[in-house]
Design a protein around this motif. Sequence first.
Motif, PDB file in Angstrom:
ATOM      1  N   LYS A 451       0.841  -1.213   0.000  1.00  0.00           N
ATOM      2  CA  LYS A 451       0.000   0.000   0.000  1.00  0.00           C
ATOM      3  C   LYS A 451       0.876   1.263   0.000  1.00  0.00           C
ATOM      4  O   LYS A 451       0.377   2.368  -0.050  1.00  0.00           O
ATOM      5  N   GLN A 452       2.204   1.079   0.108  1.00  0.00           N
ATOM      6  CA  GLN A 452       3.079   2.252   0.136  1.00  0.00           C
ATOM      7  C   GLN A 452       3.355   2.740  -1.291  1.00  0.00           C
ATOM      8  O   GLN A 452       3.013   2.060  -2.265  1.00  0.00           O
ATOM      9  N   CYS A 453       3.947   3.913  -1.395  1.00  0.00           N
ATOM     10  CA  CYS A 453       4.315   4.464  -2.703  1.00  0.00           C
ATOM     11  C   CYS A 453       5.110   3.427  -3.477  1.00  0.00           C
ATOM     12  O   CYS A 453       6.058   2.835  -2.949  1.00  0.00           O
ATOM     13  N   ARG A 454       4.715   3.172  -4.725  1.00  0.00           N
ATOM     14  CA  ARG A 454       5.384   2.134  -5.542  1.00  0.00           C
ATOM     15  C   ARG A 454       6.877   2.429  -5.688  1.00  0.00           C
ATOM     16  O   ARG A 454       7.714   1.528  -5.575  1.00  0.00           O
ATOM     17  N   ASN A 478      -0.820   4.152  -5.666  1.00  0.00           N
ATOM     18  CA  ASN A 478      -0.953   4.267  -4.209  1.00  0.00           C
ATOM     19  C   ASN A 478      -0.868   5.714  -3.738  1.00  0.00           C
ATOM     20  O   ASN A 478      -1.535   6.110  -2.781  1.00  0.00           O
TER      21      ASN A 478
END
Length: 480
Positions: A451-454, A478
């Motif tokens: 769910k974090q920044c790709r 995300n």
Amino acid sequence: MNNSAPTSWNEVRAAFQKIWGYEDFRPPQGEIIRSLLAKKDALIIMPTGGGKSICFQLPALLQTGLTLVVSPLVALMENQVQELRDRNLSAELLHSELSSFQRRQILKALEQQKLRLLYLSPETLLSKPVWERLSQPQLVINGLILDEAHCLVQWGETFRPAYRRIGAVRPALLKLKPPGTKIALAAFTATADSLAQKIIQETLQLHQPTIFRLNPYRSNLSPTVQIVWTPRGRKQKLLKFIQQRQQTTGLVYVRSRRDSEDLAIWLQAMGYATASYHAGLSAEERRAVESDWLGGKIPFVVCTSAFGMGINKPDCRWVIHLHAPLLLSEYVQEIGRAGRDGKPAQALTLISEPTGWLDSTDKQRQKFFEEKVRSQQLQARRFINKLPKTGEVDAVARQFPDGAITLSLLHSCGQLEWIDPFHYTIVSSPKSNSVTQLQTATQMNKYLNSKQCRWQFLLSAFGFEKEAANWRCGHCDNCQ
């Protein structure tokens, strides 16, 4: 002893300006060139378009003697050698598609020390006619370059086991050369996460390598992962994505030859100009598809991982993964084909919803891969008792089906060492800390479900933890 390189850095820069026409090096090109001219080992991770090939071509051309460039694909070698020939530079390539006359001519030029650069595959490097000539004491070898080094990680254990033996090449050659000879060994790739870097260093037996790493972040490339609920839904999502980008160029990645062919036929029936591309095609068929895509005859190709290395189309606007790759380095390599001109580009990956109740294809593919790797490793360990403690690779390959693959798996598990590129010995107390493909495959799953920044995830995975600490790209799914 090796012949010396140019005496001053000004001479190096002058040669660079004369051959390539650029004013000066881009960081870290200069440092890499200094390192190779000083015969030091290096691991270089630079995004595509960063000018990696110049970093080993220039030192090779400035020295008396030969530099060997080990490369995975004929198309890749042809592109680089043609560019060098266009500049009237001394480079050749050896591969299985050449006529026997062409091979003889190149081997003769090699014997007569007329070449500065010789491109060849791992299998050709370890073939008898080539090895006999490289082994001659008078033949000066300055460097051994592994281009597209991530292929060692992706393919070395089971698909192309010759990769696992490259680390034994330099020690074997040095025994045959005059005392004091030095051969630089350098691995170049656009993508190697921390685990892949470890595998490359261990397998190649790099000596205190200088590591040059450029951040893989691309501000113009927006990665997105979307859940699909059914196989039909996956195809519909693909269709919608393509329909919205009718006037643009892209790539559709799948994981198998059959998927590539079936999907291309389905899309052609829907009225789209496309083609299937995979390693099972003949050289002529592959060249034709590459040419049609580069020339704009077909807007997109339905391909496996066999497509894209060394093929540069700056205006490729999108990459869609109908099925996610198994390795993170493979993923970054493939999405990196989009937006090389610096303009906005999309990278969409479609995945089954986590339970896999309605569409179990992703789970099945992952399970199949893991079971296959485990069963091959298990089979390899059982196989130990049938092997002589020390033996010859070719003899094992002749005696047992998949014998060469079994040896490479035992090597990756730390249960076997190479005496030289052609002979092995079984290790009585195996190393337990060897990194295997299974470990690298779990990272991809974490990325897809994160769910974090790709880009934050990718920076961290590729060893840029400091930069990743407070990172938010603002343009991945995300972040948005």
